[in-house]
Design a protein around this motif. Structure first.
Motif, PDB file in Angstrom:
ATOM      1  N   ARG A   1      17.598  15.099 -15.541  1.00  0.00           N
ATOM      2  CA  ARG A   1      18.572  16.187 -15.453  1.00  0.00           C
ATOM      3  C   ARG A   1      18.691  16.722 -14.031  1.00  0.00           C
ATOM      4  O   ARG A   1      19.795  16.991 -13.544  1.00  0.00           O
ATOM      5  CB  ARG A   1      18.150  17.302 -16.403  1.00  0.00           C
ATOM      6  N   THR A   2      17.562  16.868 -13.342  1.00  0.00           N
ATOM      7  CA  THR A   2      17.591  17.363 -11.966  1.00  0.00           C
ATOM      8  C   THR A   2      18.280  16.376 -11.038  1.00  0.00           C
ATOM      9  O   THR A   2      19.068  16.762 -10.164  1.00  0.00           O
ATOM     10  CB  THR A   2      16.156  17.640 -11.473  1.00  0.00           C
TER      11      THR A   2
ATOM     12  N   ARG B   1      16.353  19.148  -0.788  1.00  0.00           N
ATOM     13  CA  ARG B   1      16.693  18.602  -2.108  1.00  0.00           C
ATOM     14  C   ARG B   1      16.393  17.116  -2.177  1.00  0.00           C
ATOM     15  O   ARG B   1      15.951  16.609  -3.208  1.00  0.00           O
ATOM     16  CB  ARG B   1      18.166  18.867  -2.424  1.00  0.00           C
ATOM     17  N   LEU B   2      16.622  16.386  -1.075  1.00  0.00           N
ATOM     18  CA  LEU B   2      16.307  14.958  -1.059  1.00  0.00           C
ATOM     19  C   LEU B   2      14.797  14.742  -1.172  1.00  0.00           C
ATOM     20  O   LEU B   2      14.346  13.842  -1.889  1.00  0.00           O
ATOM     21  CB  LEU B   2      16.843  14.323   0.226  1.00  0.00           C
ATOM     22  N   ALA B   3      14.026  15.577  -0.460  1.00  0.00           N
ATOM     23  CA  ALA B   3      12.560  15.462  -0.556  1.00  0.00           C
ATOM     24  C   ALA B   3      12.100  15.761  -1.972  1.00  0.00           C
ATOM     25  O   ALA B   3      11.233  15.068  -2.523  1.00  0.00           O
ATOM     26  CB  ALA B   3      11.904  16.415   0.441  1.00  0.00           C
ATOM     27  N   GLY B   4      12.688  16.817  -2.575  1.00  0.00           N
ATOM     28  CA  GLY B   4      12.337  17.150  -3.943  1.00  0.00           C
ATOM     29  C   GLY B   4      12.710  16.044  -4.913  1.00  0.00           C
ATOM     30  O   GLY B   4      11.961  15.747  -5.848  1.00  0.00           O
ATOM     31  N   ALA B   5      13.862  15.395  -4.680  1.00  0.00           N
ATOM     32  CA  ALA B   5      14.292  14.300  -5.550  1.00  0.00           C
ATOM     33  C   ALA B   5      13.333  13.122  -5.463  1.00  0.00           C
ATOM     34  O   ALA B   5      13.002  12.488  -6.478  1.00  0.00           O
ATOM     35  CB  ALA B   5      15.706  13.864  -5.179  1.00  0.00           C
ATOM     36  N   CYS B   6      12.867  12.822  -4.246  1.00  0.00           N
ATOM     37  CA  CYS B   6      11.912  11.717  -4.082  1.00  0.00           C
ATOM     38  C   CYS B   6      10.599  12.027  -4.799  1.00  0.00           C
ATOM     39  O   CYS B   6      10.033  11.156  -5.480  1.00  0.00           O
ATOM     40  CB  CYS B   6      11.652  11.468  -2.595  1.00  0.00           C
ATOM     41  N   LEU B   7      10.117  13.263  -4.642  1.00  0.00           N
ATOM     42  CA  LEU B   7       8.888  13.647  -5.334  1.00  0.00           C
ATOM     43  C   LEU B   7       9.088  13.640  -6.841  1.00  0.00           C
ATOM     44  O   LEU B   7       8.170  13.300  -7.604  1.00  0.00           O
ATOM     45  CB  LEU B   7       8.448  15.036  -4.875  1.00  0.00           C
ATOM     46  N   LEU B   8      10.294  13.968  -7.268  1.00  0.00           N
ATOM     47  CA  LEU B   8      10.615  13.959  -8.695  1.00  0.00           C
ATOM     48  C   LEU B   8      10.488  12.551  -9.265  1.00  0.00           C
ATOM     49  O   LEU B   8       9.928  12.346 -10.345  1.00  0.00           O
ATOM     50  CB  LEU B   8      12.033  14.481  -8.895  1.00  0.00           C
ATOM     51  N   VAL B   9      10.995  11.577  -8.537  1.00  0.00           N
ATOM     52  CA  VAL B   9      10.895  10.182  -8.980  1.00  0.00           C
ATOM     53  C   VAL B   9       9.437   9.756  -9.063  1.00  0.00           C
ATOM     54  O   VAL B   9       9.014   9.085 -10.013  1.00  0.00           O
ATOM     55  CB  VAL B   9      11.686   9.257  -8.023  1.00  0.00           C
ATOM     56  N   VAL B  10       8.648  10.181  -8.067  1.00  0.00           N
ATOM     57  CA  VAL B  10       7.216   9.847  -8.070  1.00  0.00           C
ATOM     58  C   VAL B  10       6.519  10.468  -9.279  1.00  0.00           C
ATOM     59  O   VAL B  10       5.767   9.805 -10.003  1.00  0.00           O
ATOM     60  CB  VAL B  10       6.548  10.319  -6.764  1.00  0.00           C
ATOM     61  N   GLY B  11       6.779  11.774  -9.495  1.00  0.00           N
ATOM     62  CA  GLY B  11       6.142  12.464 -10.614  1.00  0.00           C
ATOM     63  C   GLY B  11       6.517  11.861 -11.954  1.00  0.00           C
ATOM     64  O   GLY B  11       5.655  11.646 -12.818  1.00  0.00           O
TER      65      GLY B  11
ATOM     66  N   LEU C   1       6.878  19.264 -11.900  1.00  0.00           N
ATOM     67  CA  LEU C   1       7.063  20.714 -11.803  1.00  0.00           C
ATOM     68  C   LEU C   1       7.208  21.146 -10.343  1.00  0.00           C
ATOM     69  O   LEU C   1       8.103  21.925  -9.996  1.00  0.00           O
ATOM     70  CB  LEU C   1       5.879  21.427 -12.453  1.00  0.00           C
ATOM     71  N   VAL C   2       6.348  20.614  -9.463  1.00  0.00           N
ATOM     72  CA  VAL C   2       6.448  20.929  -8.037  1.00  0.00           C
ATOM     73  C   VAL C   2       7.773  20.436  -7.475  1.00  0.00           C
ATOM     74  O   VAL C   2       8.435  21.125  -6.679  1.00  0.00           O
ATOM     75  CB  VAL C   2       5.269  20.297  -7.270  1.00  0.00           C
ATOM     76  N   ALA C   3       8.199  19.239  -7.894  1.00  0.00           N
ATOM     77  CA  ALA C   3       9.467  18.680  -7.405  1.00  0.00           C
ATOM     78  C   ALA C   3      10.651  19.529  -7.814  1.00  0.00           C
ATOM     79  O   ALA C   3      11.596  19.719  -7.037  1.00  0.00           O
ATOM     80  CB  ALA C   3       9.633  17.250  -7.935  1.00  0.00           C
ATOM     81  N   VAL C   4      10.617  20.070  -9.033  1.00  0.00           N
ATOM     82  CA  VAL C   4      11.706  20.934  -9.494  1.00  0.00           C
ATOM     83  C   VAL C   4      11.769  22.207  -8.646  1.00  0.00           C
ATOM     84  O   VAL C   4      12.844  22.675  -8.282  1.00  0.00           O
ATOM     85  CB  VAL C   4      11.533  21.269 -10.989  1.00  0.00           C
ATOM     86  N   PHE C   5      10.599  22.762  -8.302  1.00  0.00           N
ATOM     87  CA  PHE C   5      10.557  23.934  -7.435  1.00  0.00           C
ATOM     88  C   PHE C   5      11.213  23.622  -6.092  1.00  0.00           C
ATOM     89  O   PHE C   5      12.048  24.378  -5.584  1.00  0.00           O
ATOM     90  CB  PHE C   5       9.106  24.369  -7.208  1.00  0.00           C
ATOM     91  N   ILE C   6      10.829  22.491  -5.505  1.00  0.00           N
ATOM     92  CA  ILE C   6      11.361  22.116  -4.190  1.00  0.00           C
ATOM     93  C   ILE C   6      12.857  21.862  -4.259  1.00  0.00           C
ATOM     94  O   ILE C   6      13.634  22.305  -3.402  1.00  0.00           O
ATOM     95  CB  ILE C   6      10.631  20.867  -3.662  1.00  0.00           C
TER      96      ILE C   6
END
Length: 326
Positions: free
Chosen positions: A119-120, A143-153, A304-309
């Motif tokens: 969703r994010t 947002r790009l950094a958060g998206a990358c971390l989101l994929v990792v998580g 969760l951290v990625a969503v915050f970022i």
């Protein structure tokens, strides 16, 4: 309007997190109801139909909703929003079926990670193309950094699917179903948001959404019955607790809307997602701890951290302007 006291904001944030925990509870009810009712579709229909009944009552009770219904004909004739937006309810129907199908195989925590992560990511795409009511939004490094971390998580969390597949061969399929649900739900929310603006009532848009959901599910059940996969209707009468799935979804939305004046949409969204992710993980640990692996715990926390970022804007402050539920 006066700025709320920090204690009031903290209390509102706790309520937002509690509201987020309603989502895994709704998913658990829908999933648990599938077996006794005779399949995923009957469970989804029960959830959507009870939600529709509640929204019909709200449509009569709320003055703004009654005004919104008077705008439907005008919006439809003038094409203020594309007519295919009425199909947003089909995405809602798919999401409910995904709950019923996936939670039993992959658990609440992994289902929440898949949905929130997808969703994010899809919300970033929506911002790029300007599909939401807010129009086009810039894509920042944050947002790009958060998206990358989101994929990792999400990838770390999904690593546990292999162990679950040994017990349930449908686990990988259930994970894909959950990811698709997360990708689609952002588009559904954008369509409902734009429709709500045109009608002048979010209650009207939500009710139309549930009408389409119930209609789509009934059609799907008829087709499945004709193919001999499932019988049409319920295998047995629903138990009392099964009726709470639909109202829980509505309560989640209503709670969120009522907290917007205190928290603003950004902080509210973070609070709701935090409740959903943490609540899902805690419920899994409570109900089936033997099936929760380290990868799911680490992946959930990374997500969760990625969503915050991804969601937080350094200069974005909560809006204290009052908002009314309509």
């Amino acid at each position: 309007m006066a700025r709320p006291e920090p204690s009031a904001v903290a209390g509102a944030l706790v309520l937002a997190g509690s509201a987020g925990m309603l989502m895994p509870l709704q998913a658990l009810i829908t999933s648990s109801a599938a077996a006794p009712l005779g399949g995923f579709l009957p469970a989804a229909i029960l959830s959507a139909s009870t939600a529709l009944a509640c929204m019909l009552v709200a449509s009569v009770s709320i003055p703004a909703a009654r005004r919104g219904w008077r705008q439907v004909g005008t919006v439809w004739r003038e094409r203020s929003v594309p007519r295919y937006f009425v199909l947003a309810g089909l995405i809602g129907a798919y999401y409910i079926v995904a709950q019923a199908m996936s939670v039993g195989s992959i658990g609440l925590a992994l289902f929440a990670v898949a949905v929130v992560g997808a969703r994010t990511l899809s919300s970033i795409l929506i911002d790029v193309i300007g599909f939401s009511p807010a129009g086009r939004q810039p894509i920042t490094r944050q947002r790009l950094a958060g998206a990358c971390l989101l994929v990792v998580g999400a990838s770390v969390a999904a690593w546990g699917t292999g162990a679950r597949a040994a017990e349930d061969p449908m686990a990988p399929v259930a994970l894909v179903v959950a990811i698709v649900a997360g990708l689609l739900v952002s588009f559904q929310q954008s369509m409902n948001g734009r429709a709500g603006q045109a009608y002048g009532s979010t209650a009207t848009a939500t009710t139309i959404n549930y009408v389409a959901s119930v209609g789509g599910l009934l059609l799907a059940m008829a087709v499945v019955a004709l193919l001999g996969v499932e019988s049409f209707g319920f295998a047995e009468a629903p138990q009392w607790w099964m009726y709470f799935a639909g109202p829980l979804g509505i309560l989640f939305v209503v709670t969120g809307v009522s907290l917007v004046p205190k928290l603003g949409s950004l902080v509210l969204g973070i609070g709701l997602v935090t409740g959903q992710l943490v609540g899902s993980l805690l419920m899994d640990l409570l109900l089936e701890p033997e099936r929760v692996g380290t990868s799911e715990i680490v992946g959930t926390l990374l997500t969760l951290v990625a969503v915050f970022i991804t969601s937080w804007r350094p200069n974005g402050r909560p809006q204290w302007k009052a908002s009314k539920l309509s």
